[in-house]
Scaffold this motif. Structure first.
Motif, short mmCIF file in Angstrom:
data_model
loop_
_atom_site.label_atom_id
_atom_site.label_comp_id
_atom_site.label_asym_id
_atom_site.label_seq_id
_atom_site.Cartn_x
_atom_site.Cartn_y
_atom_site.Cartn_z
N LEU A 109 -18.20 -6.36 -13.32
CA LEU A 109 -17.24 -6.36 -12.22
C LEU A 109 -17.35 -7.66 -11.43
CD1 LEU A 109 -15.16 -4.31 -11.03
CD2 LEU A 109 -16.89 -3.75 -9.32
N GLY A 110 -18.58 -8.11 -11.21
CA GLY A 110 -18.82 -9.34 -10.46
C GLY A 110 -18.18 -10.54 -11.14
N LEU A 111 -18.30 -10.62 -12.46
CA LEU A 111 -17.72 -11.80 -13.12
C LEU A 111 -16.20 -11.74 -13.16
CD1 LEU A 111 -16.88 -11.85 -16.45
CD2 LEU A 111 -19.27 -11.29 -16.64
N LEU A 112 -15.64 -10.53 -13.23
CA LEU A 112 -14.17 -10.40 -13.16
C LEU A 112 -13.69 -10.79 -11.76
CD1 LEU A 112 -13.69 -6.96 -14.99
CD2 LEU A 112 -13.07 -9.21 -15.90
N HIS A 113 -14.43 -10.33 -10.75
CA HIS A 113 -14.07 -10.63 -9.36
C HIS A 113 -14.09 -12.15 -9.13
CE1 HIS A 113 -15.27 -10.47 -4.87
NE2 HIS A 113 -13.98 -10.53 -4.98
N LYS A 114 -15.16 -12.79 -9.60
CA LYS A 114 -15.29 -14.25 -9.43
C LYS A 114 -14.09 -14.96 -10.09
CE LYS A 114 -18.76 -17.85 -10.33
NZ LYS A 114 -18.46 -18.50 -11.60
N ALA A 115 -13.74 -14.50 -11.30
CA ALA A 115 -12.63 -15.15 -12.02
C ALA A 115 -11.32 -14.95 -11.27
CB ALA A 115 -12.52 -14.58 -13.44
N VAL A 116 -11.11 -13.75 -10.69
CA VAL A 116 -9.87 -13.49 -9.95
C VAL A 116 -9.81 -14.41 -8.73
CG1 VAL A 116 -8.59 -11.80 -8.57
CG2 VAL A 116 -9.60 -11.11 -10.73
N VAL A 117 -10.92 -14.51 -8.00
CA VAL A 117 -10.93 -15.35 -6.79
C VAL A 117 -10.68 -16.81 -7.16
CG1 VAL A 117 -12.39 -16.19 -4.91
CG2 VAL A 117 -12.37 -13.75 -5.48
N GLU A 118 -11.32 -17.27 -8.24
CA GLU A 118 -11.15 -18.68 -8.64
C GLU A 118 -9.73 -18.98 -9.11
OE1 GLU A 118 -15.72 -19.44 -10.18
OE2 GLU A 118 -14.12 -19.34 -11.66
N ARG A 119 -9.16 -18.04 -9.87
CA ARG A 119 -7.87 -18.34 -10.49
C ARG A 119 -6.68 -17.95 -9.60
NH1 ARG A 119 -9.29 -16.28 -16.69
NH2 ARG A 119 -11.35 -17.27 -16.71
N LEU A 120 -6.80 -16.84 -8.90
CA LEU A 120 -5.66 -16.35 -8.12
C LEU A 120 -5.81 -16.67 -6.64
CD1 LEU A 120 -5.85 -14.43 -10.74
CD2 LEU A 120 -4.54 -12.82 -9.38
N GLY A 121 -7.03 -17.05 -6.24
CA GLY A 121 -7.28 -17.31 -4.81
C GLY A 121 -7.82 -16.06 -4.14
N PRO A 122 -8.61 -16.24 -3.06
CA PRO A 122 -9.26 -15.09 -2.41
C PRO A 122 -8.26 -14.10 -1.82
CG PRO A 122 -9.63 -17.15 -1.18
CD PRO A 122 -8.94 -17.53 -2.45
N GLY A 123 -7.04 -14.55 -1.52
CA GLY A 123 -6.06 -13.65 -0.90
C GLY A 123 -5.47 -12.63 -1.87
N ALA A 124 -5.73 -12.80 -3.17
CA ALA A 124 -5.11 -11.89 -4.15
C ALA A 124 -5.72 -10.49 -4.10
CB ALA A 124 -5.25 -12.47 -5.55
N ILE A 125 -6.97 -10.39 -3.62
CA ILE A 125 -7.60 -9.07 -3.54
C ILE A 125 -7.73 -8.69 -2.07
CG2 ILE A 125 -9.58 -7.64 -4.16
CD1 ILE A 125 -10.33 -9.62 -6.26
N ARG A 126 -7.08 -7.60 -1.70
CA ARG A 126 -7.18 -7.15 -0.31
C ARG A 126 -8.11 -5.96 -0.25
NH1 ARG A 126 -1.29 -6.99 2.15
NH2 ARG A 126 -2.50 -6.47 4.01
N THR A 127 -9.40 -6.23 0.06
CA THR A 127 -10.38 -5.15 0.13
C THR A 127 -10.23 -4.43 1.47
OG1 THR A 127 -12.00 -6.74 0.89
CG2 THR A 127 -12.09 -6.15 -1.43
N GLY A 128 -10.70 -3.17 1.48
CA GLY A 128 -10.61 -2.38 2.71
C GLY A 128 -9.21 -1.81 2.94
N TRP A 129 -8.38 -1.85 1.89
CA TRP A 129 -7.03 -1.29 2.00
C TRP A 129 -6.85 -0.24 0.91
CZ3 TRP A 129 -4.05 -1.92 6.10
CH2 TRP A 129 -4.26 -3.04 6.91
N GLN A 130 -6.53 0.96 1.36
CA GLN A 130 -6.34 2.08 0.45
C GLN A 130 -4.86 2.37 0.28
OE1 GLN A 130 -9.03 5.33 0.66
NE2 GLN A 130 -7.42 6.87 0.70
#
Ligand code: FAD
Length: 409
Positions: free
Chosen positions: A105-126
């Motif tokens: 999960l960590g390596l997928l997360h890192k790849a998403v942040v690097e490629r899509l930018g940190p704004g692509a994942i909105r944590t704390g939102w259900q």
């Protein structure tokens, strides 16, 4: 095109990477406050590793995990019932990789942040609910302190796990997951390297099963491996409600797990009670799934991963099938004339395949070969061929492998 994804697990994050690779904008909503590296061991079958490799993640995955060389099925007395090479060692083009779920999960997360930018994942939102109108989807999301807001896109993918809200909105009368009465305890700890340090073993049938495989190597300590173990045992009546709700992060208790391994297993590579005792914190999870659905895609809304096809954790298919879903969805979105047509084609391609696996897992999956032998020879055997012929055993294991597309293509 913009896709909204409910859930930042392995399915949701892999989907984000695939859609981004096809030029689709993505916004992932994850209800957890942060993407935390939770879980213990998980297996990525070669067909799923191939898809992660196409995203350029093979090297990172190989560094984090172990390229499993051999899988051994044994009875509870440690007598081998079936053994086979895996992945590249079996002549396939890609390895099978056993890895810590959190690291994956960590390596997928890192790849998403690097490629899509940190704004692509909105944590704390259900994701609470959704609406669709005229080819667009919008979600109502809730954050900390009861904040509610809306987000919209061209499609919504429910990758929100076994308790999926998106699925519940599509099928409000479905009810909770179905428990087969089997409890799973799982953990990982440092343990002396067994054989080549790349061997996985599953011992015992459905009455009580013990799973053992290494998930991480430290080059500075070749004689040790971070090793995953699991015990599965019948503790309840199939179809009843588990004592505690399914939650992948629920702690297990020694007093509940140990009675199922003491005086039952005689394995020459590990005493199950010893590795369980040596593991500080471990987890319990009732073996739950859901019946296959008649449909996943409705207009511009669809389901993926455990939200679409939760299955018993046998045969190493949970995360692998979520990754195949992600690839399939991207392929159809890239080539179809409309979002609706793409989601329909994805539904047609993936729903039937995964339904077969859900049902096969209810019969024990490939590990059914151990049940077959233990049922006929509960106290062990002298001549395995007389208990179950090679062809009979092969039919169980290979039948499952071809079902899940593990077989060489
Ligand atoms: C904490 C955790 C630990 C796990 N540990 C293991 C393990 O050790 N071994 C194993 O084989 N499998 C484990 N699994 C299951 C395994 O990851 C899945 O079977 C498989 O990877 C399919 O993943 P998925 O992304 O479809 O679902 P999941 O991995 O369940 O991910 C779903 C995600 O959606 C989020 N979510 C749920 N509802 C909402 C909502 N309404 N809005 C927004 N987000 C939402 C969840 O927080 C979660 O992050 C674990 C799952 C979780 C969540």
């Amino acid at each position: 095109m913009k896709a909204l994804i409910a859930g930042g697990g392995i399915g949701g994050l892999t989907t984000a990477l695939f859609l981004h690779s096809a030029g689709i904008e993505v916004e992932v909503f994850e209800r957890a406050e942060e993407i935390r590296e939770l879980g213990v061991g998980i297996n990525m079958l070669p067909h799923a590793v191939k898809e992660l490799a196409s995203l350029g993640l093979l090297e990172a995955l190989s560094t984090q995990g172990i390229r499993t060389r051999e899988l051994i099925y044994a009875n509870r007395l440690g007598q081998t019932v079936w053994q086979e090479l895996r992945g590249i060692d079996a002549g396939l083009d890609f390895p099978q990789i056993s890895v810590h779920r959190g690291k994956l999960l960590g390596l997928l997360h890192k790849a998403v942040v690097e490629r899509l930018g940190p704004g692509a994942i909105r944590t704390g939102w259900q994701v609470e609910s959704f609406r669709q109108a005229e080819g667009s989807a919008s979600v109502e999301i809730s954050g900390q302190g009861g904040t509610h807001t809306m987000a919209s896109g061209d499609l919504l993918i429910g990758a929100d796990g076994i308790h999926s809200t998106v699925r519940r909105r599509l099928f409000p009368d479905e009810g909770p997951p179905i428990w087969n009465g089997v409890m799973l305890w799982r953990g990982c700890t440092d343990w002396p390297t067994w054989r080549d340090g790349r061997t996985m073993a599953i011992a015992g049938g459905n009455q009580a099963k013990f799973v053992f495989y290494p998930i991480e190597a430290d080059p500075a300590r070749p004689d040790m491996r971070l090793t995953n173990w699991a015990v599965m045992a019948k503790t309840g009546i199939p179809g009843s409600s588990p004592l505690r709700r399914e939650d992948w992060s629920r702690r297990g208790a020694l007093t509940e797990a140990l009675p199922f391994v003491r005086n039952r297993f005689r394995l020459d590579f590990v005493e199950p009670a010893d590795i369980i005792n040596a593991t500080g914190e471990f987890y319990e999870y009732p073996n739950c799934d859901r019946d296959p659905l008649p449909r996943w895609s409705f207009g511009c809304v669809t389901l993926l991963g455990d939200a679409a096809h939760p299955m018993y954790p046998v045969g190493s298919n949970g995360a692998s099938q979520a990754i195949l879903d992600a690839r399939s969805l991207m392929t159809h979105l890239r080539s179809a004339n409309s979002v609706e047509a793409a989601l329909g084609a994805y539904d047609v391609e993936r729903r039937g395949q995964t339904a077969q696996i859900v049902l096969a897992n209810r019969q024990g999956g490939p590990e059914g070969v151990i049940d077959m032998v233990e049922a006929r020879a509960p106290d062990g055997f002298e001549d395995l061929e007389k208990i179950a012929s090679y062809d009979e055993r092969e039919a169980v294991v290979r039948g499952y492998a071809s079902l899940t597309r593990l077989a060489k293509r």
